[in-house]
Design an enzyme around this catalytic site. Structure first.
Site, short mmCIF file in Angstrom:
data_model
loop_
_atom_site.label_atom_id
_atom_site.label_comp_id
_atom_site.label_asym_id
_atom_site.label_seq_id
_atom_site.Cartn_x
_atom_site.Cartn_y
_atom_site.Cartn_z
CD GLU A 65 5.83 47.12 17.77
OE1 GLU A 65 4.60 47.08 17.90
OE2 GLU A 65 6.45 46.37 16.97
CB CYS A 66 11.61 45.39 20.52
SG CYS A 66 12.69 44.13 21.24
N GLY A 67 13.58 47.06 19.42
CA GLY A 67 14.78 47.69 18.89
C GLY A 67 14.63 49.18 18.74
CB SER B 13 6.52 49.28 24.78
OG SER B 13 6.32 48.02 25.37
#
Length: 462
Positions: free
Chosen positions: A332-334, A430
């Site tokens: 996720e993200c990072g 994502s």
């Protein structure tokens, strides 16, 4: 009972008020207190946990649902002396902008809890009564138990405020004087996480000492103690129990200063489903943990530690090798940024990352923020067409659009669609943060993928 700390708007000092209350209760009175945070925030709960030594729980009816919020509050309030909920934004500010869905008021009504309203008085005197009266009367279903007057500049200023509030007979349950030395440092995504603040113990001790003198504890303690049951049937507990199997799986979770954004519920649900969580650091560990069948990369600040991540080449190679061998990976993200080709930081310096996603993460000033409804196009964790809710919060962008996107994303009350998310090998990566509490199929499918990977490794020829 329990109490919700709300603000009349963002930036009025909700977190400071909450930490003062938590610090005094935990350190001075030495009572067990369970904290909660309204909304999808990761960093405020880190401070809660640092003070109480108990995981803070997010109450988010969009990422989960109303039933899960009630179940979570009921489950985690059992057996404690006090419960305290920190709100989000202004009391009635919801996710849509046109109603109070997922607002602090929404949670107050759902859990039937009184509200302690923090007001920034730095530019107010008599008008404080109009503000307090407006908040108390706006929705009669929300009970305002009293106010905390923050950033009071002098005794004379306080007298004006008291005289104004006497006219509406609303109790003053706390007074915080203006103090520059109580500021928690922040940066581009909010507060600096607890692991990066060197003088945090001294700050929390100061919060505890001020908390003792700044609040009317004779009135506050009855509101906080004796948390009552909501008589909620925790169906999700049964679902998890029914799905639990003795899997003997080990999932490596990246956890250090670069990767720290995890909902405690997500990790606990994976554990309840039979996985053993093994923490490791992409910053400092030269290799992955031994005998693992899955990888989980949460969000965080990889851009801040990009040079150190890049310099730990052996860890990057180990991750890439495991992914190329088919190890199921959730990012996720990072985590997505770490799996990309490179991160370009705010100073426009490029740092090599794992490289399984054919794109570069570039930091810029634009903030992407908000809830998103995602419709699954293709993913190793979801059936095509599945609709889920997630949350975005980042200041980076990828320089390539995904060739095989995971999702079609649509913002709350928005008709515009964006293709987002990357799939490569058995990777689901994502910018979208998901809460497993409202989406049990996510951890269940992840566990199943890890089991299949383990079976493939056992049956593979030497």
């Amino acid at each position: 009972m329990a109490l919700i700390i709300a603000g009349e708007r963002s930036g009025v000092g909700k977190t400071t008020v909450t930490l003062m209350l938590l610090a005094y209760l935990s350190q001075r009175l030495q009572v067990q207190v369970q904290s909660f945070k309204v909304g999808p925030d990761y960093i405020d709960p880190m401070f809660h946990q640092y003070v109480t030594k108990r995981p803070c729980r997010n109450l988010d009816p969009i990422l989960t649902n109303d039933a899960y919020v009630k179940q979570s509050f009921e489950r985690h309030s059992r057996g404690v002396d006090c419960a305290l909920v920190e709100g989000v934004m202004g009391l009635f500010d919801g996710a849509t902008g046109i109603d109070d869905t997922a607002s602090t008021a929404h949670i107050a009504r759902l859990l039937k809890l009184p509200v302690l309203l923090a007001i920034d008085c730095s530019r107010l005197s008599r008008s404080v009564a109009a503000i307090a009266h407006g908040y108390r009367s706006f929705d009669p279903r929300v009970k305002i138990a009293g106010v905390v007057l923050n950033r009071v500049s002098s005794d004379r200023h306080l007298q004006f405020l008291k005289e104004a509030l006497e006219s509406i007979q609303l109790p003053i349950l706390g007074v915080l004087r203006r103090a520059d030395d109580l500021t928690i440092p922040d940066r581009h995504l909010g507060l600096v996480p607890t692991a990066e603040i060197t003088q945090l113990d001294q700050l929390i001790d100061k919060f505890a000492r001020l908390g003792e003198t700044c609040f009317d504890w004779e009135r506050l303690l009855p509101l906080l103690k004796g948390v009552r049951s909501l008589n909620v049937t925790t169906q999700d507990d049964k679902k998890i129990a029914d799905a639990t199997r003795s899997t003997s799986l080990r999932i490596a979770v990246a956890c250090d200063r670069a990767f720290s954004f995890y909902y405690p519920d997500n990790l606990e649900i994976l554990t309840q489903l039979g996985a053993e969580i093994v923490y490791w650091s992409p910053l400092t560990d030269p290799d992955l943990p031994e005998n693992i069948q899955g990888l989980y990369f949460g969000g965080g600040f990889p851009e801040v530690f990009a040079q150190q991540l890049a310099e730990n080449k052996s860890a990057r190679v180990a991750v890439k090798t495991a992914i190329e061998q088919g190890m199921p990976t959730y990012a996720e993200c990072g985590g997505l940024m770490y799996l990309s080709q490179a991160i370009v930081d705010f100073e426009q310096k490029s740092w090599s990352m794992v490289g399984v996603i054919p794109a570069t993460a570039i930091m810029d000033a634009r903030l992407t923020l908000g809830y998103r409804q995602a419709t699954v196009l293709q993913s190793p964790l979801f059936k095509t067409g599945t609709a889920i809710w997630g949350h975005e919060f980042h200041r980076s962008r990828l320089n390539q659009t995904p060739t095989k996107p995971l999702y079609k994303l649509q913002g709350y009350n928005s008709s515009s669609l964006v293709l987002e998310g990357w799939q490569a090998y058995q990777v689901h990566a994502s910018y979208l943060h998901l809460h497993f509490g409202g989406n049990l199929e996510i951890p269940q499918q992840f566990i199943q993928r890890c089991l299949k990977f383990r079976e493939s490794q056992v049956s593979a020829p030497n």
